[in-house]
Write a protein that holds these residues in place. Structure first.
Motif, PDB file in Angstrom:
ATOM      1  N   PRO A  69     -36.128 -72.298  22.439  1.00 30.60           N
ATOM      2  CA  PRO A  69     -37.091 -72.400  21.139  1.00 30.60           C
ATOM      3  C   PRO A  69     -36.232 -73.271  20.129  1.00 30.60           C
ATOM      4  CG  PRO A  69     -36.384 -70.041  21.313  1.00 30.60           C
ATOM      5  CD  PRO A  69     -35.626 -70.832  22.513  1.00 30.60           C
ATOM      6  N   HIS A  70     -36.430 -74.528  20.253  1.00 30.20           N
ATOM      7  CA  HIS A  70     -36.110 -75.610  19.199  1.00 30.20           C
ATOM      8  C   HIS A  70     -36.495 -75.207  17.676  1.00 30.20           C
ATOM      9  CE1 HIS A  70     -34.009 -77.146  22.828  1.00 30.20           C
ATOM     10  NE2 HIS A  70     -33.465 -78.231  22.043  1.00 30.20           N
ATOM     11  N   TYR A  71     -35.759 -75.460  16.756  1.00 32.94           N
ATOM     12  CA  TYR A  71     -36.139 -75.788  15.389  1.00 32.94           C
ATOM     13  C   TYR A  71     -35.430 -76.949  15.016  1.00 32.94           C
ATOM     14  CZ  TYR A  71     -32.606 -72.927  13.056  1.00 32.94           C
ATOM     15  OH  TYR A  71     -31.231 -72.546  12.751  1.00 32.94           O
ATOM     16  N   TYR A  72     -35.871 -77.769  14.130  1.00 32.08           N
ATOM     17  CA  TYR A  72     -35.047 -78.986  13.582  1.00 32.08           C
ATOM     18  C   TYR A  72     -35.125 -78.818  12.136  1.00 32.08           C
ATOM     19  CZ  TYR A  72     -35.229 -80.776  18.259  1.00 32.08           C
ATOM     20  OH  TYR A  72     -35.463 -80.987  19.726  1.00 32.08           O
ATOM     21  N   LEU A  73     -33.800 -79.592  11.482  1.00 36.26           N
ATOM     22  CA  LEU A  73     -33.459 -79.662   9.988  1.00 36.26           C
ATOM     23  C   LEU A  73     -33.035 -80.726   9.808  1.00 36.26           C
ATOM     24  CD1 LEU A  73     -32.276 -75.998   9.066  1.00 36.26           C
ATOM     25  CD2 LEU A  73     -34.852 -77.098   8.783  1.00 36.26           C
ATOM     26  N   ALA A  74     -33.133 -81.576   8.658  1.00 36.51           N
ATOM     27  CA  ALA A  74     -32.504 -82.903   8.241  1.00 36.51           C
ATOM     28  C   ALA A  74     -31.990 -82.876   6.955  1.00 36.51           C
ATOM     29  CB  ALA A  74     -33.195 -83.828   8.692  1.00 36.51           C
ATOM     30  N   ASP A  75     -30.947 -83.493   6.763  1.00 35.17           N
ATOM     31  CA  ASP A  75     -30.458 -83.590   5.348  1.00 35.17           C
ATOM     32  C   ASP A  75     -30.074 -84.941   5.202  1.00 35.17           C
ATOM     33  OD1 ASP A  75     -29.767 -83.185   2.859  1.00 35.17           O
ATOM     34  OD2 ASP A  75     -27.980 -81.937   3.367  1.00 35.17           O
ATOM     35  N   GLU A  76     -29.943 -85.790   4.149  1.00 35.53           N
ATOM     36  CA  GLU A  76     -29.289 -86.973   3.874  1.00 35.53           C
ATOM     37  C   GLU A  76     -27.929 -86.731   2.724  1.00 35.53           C
ATOM     38  OE1 GLU A  76     -30.545 -91.475   1.893  1.00 35.53           O
ATOM     39  OE2 GLU A  76     -31.487 -89.641   1.334  1.00 35.53           O
ATOM     40  N   ILE A  77     -27.034 -87.134   3.430  1.00 26.09           N
ATOM     41  CA  ILE A  77     -25.522 -86.787   2.829  1.00 26.09           C
ATOM     42  C   ILE A  77     -24.966 -88.339   2.421  1.00 26.09           C
ATOM     43  CG2 ILE A  77     -23.130 -86.390   3.578  1.00 26.09           C
ATOM     44  CD1 ILE A  77     -24.359 -84.691   5.702  1.00 26.09           C
ATOM     45  N   VAL A  78     -24.544 -88.058   0.838  1.00 34.66           N
ATOM     46  CA  VAL A  78     -23.863 -89.327   0.478  1.00 34.66           C
ATOM     47  C   VAL A  78     -22.607 -89.439   0.827  1.00 34.66           C
ATOM     48  CG1 VAL A  78     -23.137 -90.301  -1.742  1.00 34.66           C
ATOM     49  CG2 VAL A  78     -25.544 -89.330  -1.551  1.00 34.66           C
ATOM     50  N   LEU A  79     -22.282 -90.682   1.572  1.00 32.40           N
ATOM     51  CA  LEU A  79     -20.856 -90.857   2.195  1.00 32.40           C
ATOM     52  C   LEU A  79     -19.849 -91.580   1.203  1.00 32.40           C
ATOM     53  CD1 LEU A  79     -21.702 -91.928   5.678  1.00 32.40           C
ATOM     54  CD2 LEU A  79     -20.978 -89.675   5.021  1.00 32.40           C
ATOM     55  N   ASP A  80     -20.288 -92.148   0.210  1.00 33.54           N
ATOM     56  CA  ASP A  80     -19.432 -92.831  -0.835  1.00 33.54           C
ATOM     57  C   ASP A  80     -18.274 -92.065  -1.099  1.00 33.54           C
ATOM     58  OD1 ASP A  80     -21.112 -95.068  -0.842  1.00 33.54           O
ATOM     59  OD2 ASP A  80     -22.060 -94.365  -2.670  1.00 33.54           O
ATOM     60  N   PRO A  81     -18.114 -90.744  -1.485  1.00 35.88           N
ATOM     61  CA  PRO A  81     -16.835 -89.919  -1.643  1.00 35.88           C
ATOM     62  C   PRO A  81     -15.850 -90.041  -0.506  1.00 35.88           C
ATOM     63  CG  PRO A  81     -18.696 -88.727  -2.739  1.00 35.88           C
ATOM     64  CD  PRO A  81     -19.182 -89.926  -1.745  1.00 35.88           C
ATOM     65  N   ALA A  82     -16.454 -89.724   0.805  1.00 30.89           N
ATOM     66  CA  ALA A  82     -15.711 -89.623   1.986  1.00 30.89           C
ATOM     67  C   ALA A  82     -15.280 -90.952   2.182  1.00 30.89           C
ATOM     68  CB  ALA A  82     -16.421 -89.033   2.953  1.00 30.89           C
ATOM     69  N   LEU A  83     -15.946 -92.026   2.199  1.00 30.41           N
ATOM     70  CA  LEU A  83     -15.585 -93.410   2.854  1.00 30.41           C
ATOM     71  C   LEU A  83     -14.400 -93.852   1.860  1.00 30.41           C
ATOM     72  CD1 LEU A  83     -19.048 -94.898   3.694  1.00 30.41           C
ATOM     73  CD2 LEU A  83     -17.296 -93.788   5.165  1.00 30.41           C
TER      74      LEU A  83
END
Length: 412
Positions: free
Chosen positions: A210-224
């Protein structure tokens, strides 16, 4: 005495073909030793043995296809003697008083004992595509001299042998000849078999989980920015890709939220004893594999980069190990720069979670009360509702986001 069986090398494997034995009866084996090579629809996989002992008997000959769970060999504990075959029963002599006198049989010629069983059949490695092409062209691969790595027989060797045989054959009137199968057609057939295996595994996943799905937008500028500074001090061959930051962040978050790291068995959820991240790798001929990098949470970024490069190269060369195929505790799929914005994956059973990363891109984003253009990536989670729920899934995705905002935490 214990039996060493054909392992399950992923949810899409039901059977495998034994390509080569690397041990023989009487050999001592240790934990983690590679003892055989098995061909699946995806790759030729080196099979490791996880028990110590002495090889007693090889039960499956080279070239035979057997189902998962079929015993391949027996192992004896140190000092244990092999079980003897039961001897033929000899009738007891007649002792009755009124028994007739026994007749004396004429001497019979002694039958020589049967020869001892032959040892394991060792042969050079043959790529799966070359083996299939050889069968279709009627070429004996055992007679070929391989030109691939370590003397491996590859497709060009088979094609050269087939052309030589055709040139040397006497001219005869053809009678409804069967069309020759080219290397391209052989690859297409192999790809179709792989797609069939993947479809069966994914159908099982959607049917049972029984799948469930979630999503998030991650800012990558600090990591890059942090990664660019570190890479400037490294040689070109030692530079770390952003994908490695994703793997490490997922592993650390999975270590903290253990309900996303493990397996759903018949008896319920079984947590993984470490975080072994399966990496979804697209194969050049089509299809997908997701072998594991082991103990990701405890590795430094440079070590992870080396492991990832090695894994991708061996996966695309069709040379993986059984432990890499059988024990991923969570999977990451990363579409990279050539992908699309978002990916919502299907869980690989018996795992309970899959994390996806879409294409990093510059997007308009509200940051610190203002609007600016930032490099972001859409991260998604596909999770098993039997093992977790949406609230914990949201915390898990947020933990991945937080780790990518503090890349210093990913270094060690």
């Amino acid at each position: 005495m214990i039996e060493f069986a054909m392992p399950a090398l992923g949810a899409d494997m039901d059977e495998g073909t034994l390509n080569e034995w690397l041990v023989k009866p009487g050999d001592t084996v240790s934990r983690g030793q590679i003892v055989a090579v098995v061909e699946t629809t995806k790759a030729a996989v080196e099979i490791e043995c996880w028990q110590e002992g002495v090889v007693g008997e090889l039960l499956v000959p080279v070239g035979q296809t057997v189902s998962v769970g079929t015993p391949l060999a027996t192992l004896l504990a140190p000092g244990e003697a092999p079980a003897e075959r039961p001897a033929e029963r000899v009738p007891a002599p007649v002792t009755a008083v009124d028994a007739p006198a026994p007749s004396v049989p004429a001497p019979q010629p002694r039958t020589p004992p049967p020869p001892p069983p032959a040892g394991p059949h060792h042969r050079r490695w043959v790529s799966p595509a070359a083996r299939r092409l050889a069968v279709s062209l009627g070429v004996d691969v055992e007679s070929l001299t391989g030109t691939g790595p370590q003397g491996a027989v590859v497709i060009s060797d088979v094609e050269h042998a087939a052309a030589h045989v055709q040139a040397a054959a006497p001219e005869v009137v053809p009678v409804a000849p069967a069309p020759a199968v080219s290397a391209k057609e052989a690859a297409a057939r192999r790809g179709a078999e792989m797609r069939k295996s993947i479809a069966a595994a994914m159908s099982r996943s959607k049917r049972e989980i029984p799948h469930y799905y979630l999503a998030d937008e991650i800012v990558l500028d600090p990591a890059l920015s942090w990664l660019n500074e570190r890479n400037a001090a490294r040689s070109i061959t030692e530079r770390v890709l952003p994908a490695v930051l994703y793997l490490k962040a997922v592993a650390l978050a999975a270590h903290r939220f253990g309900e996303f790291n493990g397996f759903w068995r018949d008896t319920g959820f079984a947590p993984g004893d470490a975080v072994h991240v399966g990496v979804a790798i697209s194969l050049r001929g089509g299809g997908l594999v997701a072998p594991a990098i082991h103990d990701v949470a405890g590795k430094k970024l440079g070590e992870l980069m080396a492991d990832l490069s090695d894994l991708v190269a061996r996966a695309r060369a069709g040379s993986l190990r059984s432990s890499e195929m059988s024990d991923p505790t969570i999977t990451v799929t990363n579409l990279g720069d050539q992908g699309v914005d978002s990916v919502f994956g299907v869980i690989y059973p018996p795992q309970v979670a899959l994390v996806g990363f879409g294409r990093p891109a510059q997007r308009v984003r509200a940051v610190d009360g203002g609007i600016r253009i930032a490099t972001t990536v859409h991260a998604s989670l596909a999770a098993d509702h039997r093992a977790s729920d949406g609230h914990r899934g949201a915390l898990f995705l947020s933990a991945i986001n937080d780790l990518l905002q503090q890349p210093d935490l990913l270094e060690n």
